[in-house]
Design an enzyme around this catalytic site. Structure first.
Site, PDB file in Angstrom:
ATOM      1  N   SER A 102       1.062  -1.151   0.022  1.00 42.29           N
ATOM      2  CA  SER A 102      -0.014  -0.134  -0.079  1.00 42.29           C
ATOM      3  C   SER A 102       0.739   1.438  -0.118  1.00 42.29           C
ATOM      4  O   SER A 102       1.678   1.607   0.834  1.00 42.29           O
ATOM      5  CB  SER A 102      -0.931  -0.120   1.354  1.00 42.29           C
ATOM      6  OG  SER A 102      -1.371   1.233   1.648  1.00 42.29           O
ATOM      7  N   HIS A 144      -0.882  -1.210  -4.386  1.00 44.27           N
ATOM      8  CA  HIS A 144      -2.367  -0.887  -3.719  1.00 44.27           C
ATOM      9  C   HIS A 144      -2.592   0.527  -3.342  1.00 44.27           C
ATOM     10  O   HIS A 144      -1.620   1.120  -2.639  1.00 44.27           O
ATOM     11  CB  HIS A 144      -2.515  -1.800  -2.440  1.00 44.27           C
ATOM     12  CG  HIS A 144      -3.810  -1.636  -1.566  1.00 44.27           C
ATOM     13  ND1 HIS A 144      -4.680  -2.345  -1.586  1.00 44.27           N
ATOM     14  CD2 HIS A 144      -4.170  -0.821  -0.459  1.00 44.27           C
ATOM     15  CE1 HIS A 144      -5.791  -2.122  -0.815  1.00 44.27           C
ATOM     16  NE2 HIS A 144      -5.301  -1.104   0.039  1.00 44.27           N
ATOM     17  N   ASP A 204      -4.695   3.418  -1.604  1.00 40.48           N
ATOM     18  CA  ASP A 204      -5.920   3.778  -0.861  1.00 40.48           C
ATOM     19  C   ASP A 204      -6.574   5.203  -1.027  1.00 40.48           C
ATOM     20  O   ASP A 204      -5.931   6.197  -0.809  1.00 40.48           O
ATOM     21  CB  ASP A 204      -5.382   3.828   0.568  1.00 40.48           C
ATOM     22  CG  ASP A 204      -5.034   2.308   1.013  1.00 40.48           C
ATOM     23  OD1 ASP A 204      -5.927   1.487   0.931  1.00 40.48           O
ATOM     24  OD2 ASP A 204      -3.815   2.171   1.393  1.00 40.48           O
ATOM     25  N   MET A 216      -9.347   7.894  -0.081  1.00 40.89           N
ATOM     26  CA  MET A 216     -10.207   8.070   0.843  1.00 40.89           C
ATOM     27  C   MET A 216     -11.013   9.549   0.684  1.00 40.89           C
ATOM     28  O   MET A 216     -10.300  10.677   0.121  1.00 40.89           O
ATOM     29  CB  MET A 216      -9.374   8.294   2.355  1.00 40.89           C
ATOM     30  CG  MET A 216      -8.571   6.909   2.614  1.00 40.89           C
ATOM     31  SD  MET A 216      -7.769   6.994   4.062  1.00 40.89           S
ATOM     32  CE  MET A 216      -6.871   5.350   3.891  1.00 40.89           C
ATOM     33  N   HIS A 221      -8.298   0.740  -3.883  1.00 42.81           N
ATOM     34  CA  HIS A 221      -9.141   0.183  -2.574  1.00 42.81           C
ATOM     35  C   HIS A 221      -9.890   1.918  -2.334  1.00 42.81           C
ATOM     36  O   HIS A 221      -9.280   2.633  -1.765  1.00 42.81           O
ATOM     37  CB  HIS A 221      -8.360  -0.018  -1.711  1.00 42.81           C
ATOM     38  CG  HIS A 221      -9.107  -0.380  -0.240  1.00 42.81           C
ATOM     39  ND1 HIS A 221      -8.426  -0.253   0.824  1.00 42.81           N
ATOM     40  CD2 HIS A 221     -10.446  -0.316   0.083  1.00 42.81           C
ATOM     41  CE1 HIS A 221      -9.363  -0.605   1.879  1.00 42.81           C
ATOM     42  NE2 HIS A 221     -10.567  -0.505   1.512  1.00 42.81           N
ATOM     43  N   MET A 263     -12.293   3.879  -0.152  1.00 44.45           N
ATOM     44  CA  MET A 263     -13.010   4.070   1.110  1.00 44.45           C
ATOM     45  C   MET A 263     -13.761   5.723   0.868  1.00 44.45           C
ATOM     46  O   MET A 263     -13.297   6.455   1.464  1.00 44.45           O
ATOM     47  CB  MET A 263     -11.695   4.148   2.195  1.00 44.45           C
ATOM     48  CG  MET A 263     -11.346   2.858   2.348  1.00 44.45           C
ATOM     49  SD  MET A 263      -9.639   2.876   3.223  1.00 44.45           S
ATOM     50  CE  MET A 263      -8.775   2.969   1.630  1.00 44.45           C
ATOM     51  N   MET A 308     -11.046  -6.299   5.761  1.00 44.95           N
ATOM     52  CA  MET A 308     -10.277  -5.258   6.516  1.00 44.95           C
ATOM     53  C   MET A 308      -9.974  -5.883   7.975  1.00 44.95           C
ATOM     54  O   MET A 308     -10.664  -6.041   8.670  1.00 44.95           O
ATOM     55  CB  MET A 308     -10.906  -3.817   6.847  1.00 44.95           C
ATOM     56  CG  MET A 308     -11.108  -3.119   5.555  1.00 44.95           C
ATOM     57  SD  MET A 308      -9.575  -2.660   4.471  1.00 44.95           S
ATOM     58  CE  MET A 308      -8.879  -1.713   5.850  1.00 44.95           C
ATOM     59  N   ASP A 339      -6.346  -6.482   4.741  1.00 42.15           N
ATOM     60  CA  ASP A 339      -5.498  -5.247   4.588  1.00 42.15           C
ATOM     61  C   ASP A 339      -5.512  -4.483   5.890  1.00 42.15           C
ATOM     62  O   ASP A 339      -6.737  -4.311   6.572  1.00 42.15           O
ATOM     63  CB  ASP A 339      -6.341  -4.446   3.524  1.00 42.15           C
ATOM     64  CG  ASP A 339      -5.827  -2.811   3.344  1.00 42.15           C
ATOM     65  OD1 ASP A 339      -4.660  -2.679   4.176  1.00 42.15           O
ATOM     66  OD2 ASP A 339      -6.613  -2.089   2.833  1.00 42.15           O
TER      67      ASP A 339
HETATM   68  C1  DX5 Z   1      -5.999   1.505   5.529  1.00 45.28           C
HETATM   69  C2  DX5 Z   1      -5.781   1.041   4.143  1.00 45.28           C
HETATM   70  C3  DX5 Z   1      -4.656   0.180   4.259  1.00 45.28           C
HETATM   71  C4  DX5 Z   1      -3.335   0.655   5.018  1.00 45.28           C
HETATM   72  C5  DX5 Z   1      -2.692  -0.346   5.523  1.00 45.28           C
HETATM   73  O1  DX5 Z   1      -7.220   2.402   5.700  1.00 45.28           O
HETATM   74  O2  DX5 Z   1      -6.821   0.778   3.543  1.00 45.28           O
HETATM   75  O3  DX5 Z   1      -4.192  -0.335   2.915  1.00 45.28           O
HETATM   76  O4  DX5 Z   1      -2.505   1.510   4.131  1.00 45.28           O
HETATM   77  O5  DX5 Z   1      -1.624   0.174   6.389  1.00 45.28           O
HETATM   78  P1  DX5 Z   1      -0.727  -0.891   7.110  1.00 45.28           P
HETATM   79  O6  DX5 Z   1      -0.184  -2.051   6.469  1.00 45.28           O
HETATM   80  O7  DX5 Z   1       0.472  -0.191   7.735  1.00 45.28           O
HETATM   81  O8  DX5 Z   1      -1.654  -1.287   8.451  1.00 45.28           O
HETATM   82 ZN    ZN Z   2      -6.195  -0.261   1.709  1.00 45.50          ZN
END
Ligand code: DX5
Ligand code: ZN
Length: 229
Positions: free
Chosen positions: A23, A48, A50, A52, A82, A84, A153, A188
């Site tokens: 990620s 990956h 993320d 948001m 991904h 969110m 998650m 994840d």
């Molecule tokens: C959290 C994200 C993850 C995050 C994981 O909301 O979806 O992908 O980056 O981070 P680590 O591996 O550090 O928990």
């Molecule tokens: Zn993620």
């Protein structure tokens, strides 16, 4: 414009499992292209991203423009997006145009997962559906057969660097026994040296990690450690 419609999906025809998906949320954004190249040459299978929106989770991160830049710099990379966000449907075409390969949205989001999956597939992307730690596994069961990937998650989404929530492993077993061989199960959140074995043993075959990879000096050994071989 990308050619991902014709491209063989990494998810459906993987060469070796589990796949490892760094990620980029924990990467050095000032050197993002180099960071991505570094994890890919170190054995990463997917990147990956993320996304948001500040509503679904209390953080703001990246959007289609960043995805398009990575696609331009890394034409062969499999981009695992991904989302969110509360309203994923409005981002289907922008991310397809930006070269995303996988479009994963949450069962807790406002848009109907079946409608999102159909739109994403039509736009040429693989489809994923995610479930948050507090959500009952029953909520995701009706959608499982429609999606290419199920994401469990293991932290409450929003930030990297949080502690793994072991209670979610029972969801993995419930989901795992319902999957076809061409579907993937992704974990994840808090996945690292101490937790990756439990994830693999429970049936996860795509492991996402941010801090456990980008927080180290040796990306190759971090990735090998997560994969377990
Ligand atoms: C959290 C994200 C993850 C995050 C994981 O909301 O979806 O992908 O980056 O981070 P680590 O591996 O550090 O928990
Ligand atoms: Zn993620």
């Amino acid at each position: 414009m990308t050619t991902q419609v014709e491209r063989m999906s990494l998810l459906k025809a993987p060469t070796s499992l589990p796949l490892v998906a760094p990620s980029i949320l924990s990467s050095d954004f000032a050197h993002l292209g180099d960071e991505c190249k570094a994890v890919l040459v170190s054995g990463a299978d997917l990147l990956h991203l993320d996304v948001m929106d500040g509503y679904f989770v209390p953080n703001l991160t990246m959007g289609p423009a960043l995805c398009a830049s990575l696609r331009g710099a890394l034409p062969e990379a499999y981009l695992d997006v991904h989302l969110m966000v509360n309203k994923p449907l409005m981002y289907v075409q922008p991310f397809a145009d930006a070269g995303a390969n996988l479009f994963t949205t949450h069962v807790e989001a406002e848009d109907d997962p079946f409608v999102v999956a159909e739109a994403a597939r039509k736009a040429g992307m693989d489809t994923g559906i995610a479930i948050n730690p507090p959500t009952d596994v029953e909520e995701i069961l009706p959608y499982i057969e429609t999606f290419d990937l199920i994401l469990v998650m293991s932290v409450n989404p929003g930030f990297s660097g949080q502690a793994f929530i072991p209670e979610v492993l029972s969801k993995v077993s419930t989901i795992s026994e319902r999957l076809r061989p061409d579907q993937r199960l992704q974990m994840d959140g808090g996945v690292g040296p101490k937790t990756c074995e439990a994830c693999r043993e429970a049936g996860c075959d795509v492991l996402v990690a941010a801090s456990a990879i980008f927080g180290t000096d040796d990306y190759a050994s971090a990735i090998t450690g997560l994969r377990g071989h």
